[in-house]
Scaffold this motif. Structure first.
Motif, PDB file in Angstrom:
ATOM      1  N   TYR A  74       0.834  -1.197   0.000  1.00  0.00           N
ATOM      2  CA  TYR A  74       0.000   0.000   0.000  1.00  0.00           C
ATOM      3  C   TYR A  74       0.870   1.248   0.000  1.00  0.00           C
ATOM      4  CZ  TYR A  74      -3.026  -3.523   2.280  1.00  0.00           C
ATOM      5  OH  TYR A  74      -3.724  -4.658   2.604  1.00  0.00           O
ATOM      6  N   TRP A  75       0.379   2.287  -0.662  1.00  0.00           N
ATOM      7  CA  TRP A  75       0.928   3.628  -0.495  1.00  0.00           C
ATOM      8  C   TRP A  75      -0.115   4.516   0.163  1.00  0.00           C
ATOM      9  CZ3 TRP A  75       5.753   4.794  -0.482  1.00  0.00           C
ATOM     10  CH2 TRP A  75       6.666   4.217  -1.374  1.00  0.00           C
ATOM     11  N   TYR A  76       0.359   5.264   1.180  1.00  0.00           N
ATOM     12  CA  TYR A  76      -0.459   6.238   1.870  1.00  0.00           C
ATOM     13  C   TYR A  76       0.224   7.604   1.807  1.00  0.00           C
ATOM     14  CZ  TYR A  76      -3.146   2.586   4.347  1.00  0.00           C
ATOM     15  OH  TYR A  76      -3.961   1.537   4.680  1.00  0.00           O
ATOM     16  N   LYS A  77      -0.604   8.642   1.866  1.00  0.00           N
ATOM     17  CA  LYS A  77      -0.109  10.006   2.021  1.00  0.00           C
ATOM     18  C   LYS A  77      -0.613  10.515   3.370  1.00  0.00           C
ATOM     19  CE  LYS A  77      -0.810  14.631   0.016  1.00  0.00           C
ATOM     20  NZ  LYS A  77      -1.476  15.369  -1.097  1.00  0.00           N
ATOM     21  N   GLN A  78       0.266  11.149   4.127  1.00  0.00           N
ATOM     22  CA  GLN A  78      -0.132  11.648   5.431  1.00  0.00           C
ATOM     23  C   GLN A  78       0.324  13.086   5.610  1.00  0.00           C
ATOM     24  OE1 GLN A  78       1.572   9.780   8.930  1.00  0.00           O
ATOM     25  NE2 GLN A  78      -0.217  10.258  10.173  1.00  0.00           N
ATOM     26  N   LYS A  79      -0.632  13.960   5.840  1.00  0.00           N
ATOM     27  CA  LYS A  79      -0.348  15.342   6.189  1.00  0.00           C
ATOM     28  C   LYS A  79      -0.160  15.440   7.699  1.00  0.00           C
ATOM     29  CE  LYS A  79      -0.907  17.908   2.363  1.00  0.00           C
ATOM     30  NZ  LYS A  79       0.135  18.837   1.875  1.00  0.00           N
ATOM     31  N   ALA A  80       0.511  16.511   8.121  1.00  0.00           N
ATOM     32  CA  ALA A  80       0.837  16.673   9.543  1.00  0.00           C
ATOM     33  C   ALA A  80      -0.414  16.629  10.418  1.00  0.00           C
ATOM     34  CB  ALA A  80       1.580  17.984   9.760  1.00  0.00           C
TER      35      ALA A  80
ATOM     36  N   PRO B 272      -4.595  11.572   9.991  1.00  0.00           N
ATOM     37  CA  PRO B 272      -4.378  10.147   9.716  1.00  0.00           C
ATOM     38  C   PRO B 272      -3.944   9.932   8.275  1.00  0.00           C
ATOM     39  CG  PRO B 272      -6.717  10.646   9.796  1.00  0.00           C
ATOM     40  CD  PRO B 272      -6.008  11.899  10.203  1.00  0.00           C
ATOM     41  N   PRO B 273      -3.382   8.774   7.977  1.00  0.00           N
ATOM     42  CA  PRO B 273      -2.966   8.480   6.595  1.00  0.00           C
ATOM     43  C   PRO B 273      -4.175   8.394   5.654  1.00  0.00           C
ATOM     44  CG  PRO B 273      -1.975   6.955   8.161  1.00  0.00           C
ATOM     45  CD  PRO B 273      -3.030   7.693   8.902  1.00  0.00           C
ATOM     46  N   GLU B 274      -3.916   8.772   4.401  1.00  0.00           N
ATOM     47  CA  GLU B 274      -4.927   8.637   3.345  1.00  0.00           C
ATOM     48  C   GLU B 274      -4.429   7.605   2.342  1.00  0.00           C
ATOM     49  OE1 GLU B 274      -5.223  13.477   3.298  1.00  0.00           O
ATOM     50  OE2 GLU B 274      -5.707  12.402   1.456  1.00  0.00           O
ATOM     51  N   LEU B 275      -5.241   6.635   2.055  1.00  0.00           N
ATOM     52  CA  LEU B 275      -4.846   5.587   1.124  1.00  0.00           C
ATOM     53  C   LEU B 275      -4.748   6.140  -0.300  1.00  0.00           C
ATOM     54  CD1 LEU B 275      -4.283   2.508   0.838  1.00  0.00           C
ATOM     55  CD2 LEU B 275      -6.716   2.277   0.295  1.00  0.00           C
TER      56      LEU B 275
ATOM     57  N   GLU C  80       1.108  -8.235  -6.913  1.00  0.00           N
ATOM     58  CA  GLU C  80       1.862  -7.453  -7.897  1.00  0.00           C
ATOM     59  C   GLU C  80       0.983  -6.772  -8.936  1.00  0.00           C
ATOM     60  OE1 GLU C  80       5.200 -10.037  -9.175  1.00  0.00           O
ATOM     61  OE2 GLU C  80       4.719 -11.126  -7.326  1.00  0.00           O
ATOM     62  N   LYS C  81      -0.305  -6.784  -8.726  1.00  0.00           N
ATOM     63  CA  LYS C  81      -1.201  -6.074  -9.644  1.00  0.00           C
ATOM     64  C   LYS C  81      -1.898  -4.938  -8.907  1.00  0.00           C
ATOM     65  CE  LYS C  81      -2.240 -10.094 -12.583  1.00  0.00           C
ATOM     66  NZ  LYS C  81      -1.089  -9.778 -13.432  1.00  0.00           N
ATOM     67  N   LEU C  82      -2.048  -3.828  -9.594  1.00  0.00           N
ATOM     68  CA  LEU C  82      -2.725  -2.687  -9.003  1.00  0.00           C
ATOM     69  C   LEU C  82      -4.198  -3.025  -8.812  1.00  0.00           C
ATOM     70  CD1 LEU C  82      -2.515   0.259  -8.049  1.00  0.00           C
ATOM     71  CD2 LEU C  82      -3.100   0.945 -10.389  1.00  0.00           C
ATOM     72  N   SER C  83      -4.629  -3.032  -7.568  1.00  0.00           N
ATOM     73  CA  SER C  83      -6.012  -3.374  -7.257  1.00  0.00           C
ATOM     74  C   SER C  83      -6.863  -2.150  -6.968  1.00  0.00           C
ATOM     75  CB  SER C  83      -6.058  -4.308  -6.037  1.00  0.00           C
ATOM     76  OG  SER C  83      -5.436  -5.527  -6.316  1.00  0.00           O
ATOM     77  N   ILE C  84      -6.259  -1.178  -6.336  1.00  0.00           N
ATOM     78  CA  ILE C  84      -7.004  -0.008  -5.913  1.00  0.00           C
ATOM     79  C   ILE C  84      -6.209   1.255  -6.259  1.00  0.00           C
ATOM     80  CG2 ILE C  84      -8.058   1.211  -3.969  1.00  0.00           C
ATOM     81  CD1 ILE C  84      -9.322  -1.504  -4.415  1.00  0.00           C
ATOM     82  N   ASN C  85      -6.883   2.203  -6.865  1.00  0.00           N
ATOM     83  CA  ASN C  85      -6.333   3.541  -7.070  1.00  0.00           C
ATOM     84  C   ASN C  85      -7.396   4.497  -6.562  1.00  0.00           C
ATOM     85  OD1 ASN C  85      -5.729   6.112  -8.062  1.00  0.00           O
ATOM     86  ND2 ASN C  85      -4.946   5.347 -10.004  1.00  0.00           N
ATOM     87  N   GLU C  86      -7.074   5.167  -5.470  1.00  0.00           N
ATOM     88  CA  GLU C  86      -8.068   6.026  -4.830  1.00  0.00           C
ATOM     89  C   GLU C  86      -8.117   7.398  -5.497  1.00  0.00           C
ATOM     90  OE1 GLU C  86     -10.307   5.434  -2.575  1.00  0.00           O
ATOM     91  OE2 GLU C  86      -9.768   3.406  -1.970  1.00  0.00           O
ATOM     92  N   SER C  87      -8.346   7.394  -6.793  1.00  0.00           N
ATOM     93  CA  SER C  87      -8.492   8.650  -7.552  1.00  0.00           C
ATOM     94  C   SER C  87      -7.294   9.573  -7.355  1.00  0.00           C
ATOM     95  CB  SER C  87      -9.784   9.375  -7.161  1.00  0.00           C
ATOM     96  OG  SER C  87     -10.900   8.555  -7.363  1.00  0.00           O
ATOM     97  N   VAL C  88      -6.124   8.987  -7.435  1.00  0.00           N
ATOM     98  CA  VAL C  88      -4.904   9.758  -7.235  1.00  0.00           C
ATOM     99  C   VAL C  88      -4.494  10.419  -8.553  1.00  0.00           C
ATOM    100  CG1 VAL C  88      -2.474   9.603  -6.549  1.00  0.00           C
ATOM    101  CG2 VAL C  88      -4.192   8.146  -5.434  1.00  0.00           C
ATOM    102  N   PRO C  89      -4.048  11.677  -8.512  1.00  0.00           N
ATOM    103  CA  PRO C  89      -3.621  12.351  -9.753  1.00  0.00           C
ATOM    104  C   PRO C  89      -2.510  11.577 -10.459  1.00  0.00           C
ATOM    105  CG  PRO C  89      -3.759  13.913  -7.939  1.00  0.00           C
ATOM    106  CD  PRO C  89      -3.969  12.560  -7.349  1.00  0.00           C
TER     107      PRO C  89
END
Lengths: 113, 115
Positions: A33-39, A42-45, A52-61
């Protein structure tokens, strides 16, 4: 051993640069998983890879591009980022996407100038 | 949709004392998992404890224990004999056992340990 490693620890990049974040685990986990976390938030998925296959893309640019070269490695390619993309980027893994416990790496602190 | 609420943005405790962090959640599901994660200034998100909803017994990990009240949808974390190294942000998280990968996070509680 529940270790997930991430490199680099810190990254400063300009808006025209291309850089990559790396994540590695040797626990035999098949979901990453990759998460982004602002100060102080909580983390955002962002993305989930399963077997090894992309299962989820949470509408990331599209300026964020994930890659899973093999079952132990996960990359996040960065291009033309914006200052608001500055954050802590966390990688996590779990035995399986459907199983409950995610183990996190120490993160990469990204600053976009 | 499921939600997780941590009503205490910040808590402080004297070293060696006991502190309880609260977490409530909302779900219509009966089978799920609950977690407490700790994130110290070093930034690494560390799993502290997890609880399976079907288990009545409260989970315990050394000085950390939970009070899981399924009917009340409450999942508090008790830290006994607080140590300076316990200072961190603590996040409560929920995960459905049925659906998917998604962790639903609370807003976090900053725990300060006074020496």
């Amino acid at each position: 051993d529940t270790e997930v490693t991430q490199t680099p620890k810190h990254l400063v990049m300009g808006m025209t640069n291309k850089k990559s974040l790396k994540c590695e685990q040797h626990m035999g986990h098949r979901a990453m998983y990759w998460y982004k976390q602002k100060a102080k938030k909580p983390p955002e998925l962002m993305f989930v890879y399963s077997y090894e296959k992309l299962s989820i893309n949470e509408s990331v640019p599209s300026r964020f591009s994930p890659e899973c070269p093999n079952s132990s490695l996960l990359n996040l390619h960065l291009h033309a980022l914006q200052p608001e993309d500055s954050a802590l980027y966390l990688c996590a893994s779990s035995q399986d996407m459907l199983l409950e416990t995610q183990y996190f790496g120490p993160g990469t602190r990204l600053l976009v100038l | 949709a499921q939600t997780v609420t941590q009503s205490q943005p910040e808590m402080s405790v004297q070293e060696a004392e006991t502190v309880t962090l609260s977490c409530t959640y909302d779900t219509s599901e009966s089978d799920y998992y609950l977690f407490w994660y700790k994130q110290p200034p070093s930034r690494q998100m560390i799993l502290v404890i997890r609880q399976e909803a079907y288990k009545q017994q409260n989970a315990t990990e050394n000085r950390f224990s939970v009070n899981f009240q399924k009917a009340a949808k409450s999942f508090s974390l008790k830290i006994s004999d607080s140590q300076l190294g316990d200072a961190a942000m603590y996040f409560c998280a929920y995960r459905s056992a049925k659906s998917n990968y998604q962790l639903i996070w609370g807003a976090g509680t900053k725990l300060i340990i006074k020496p």
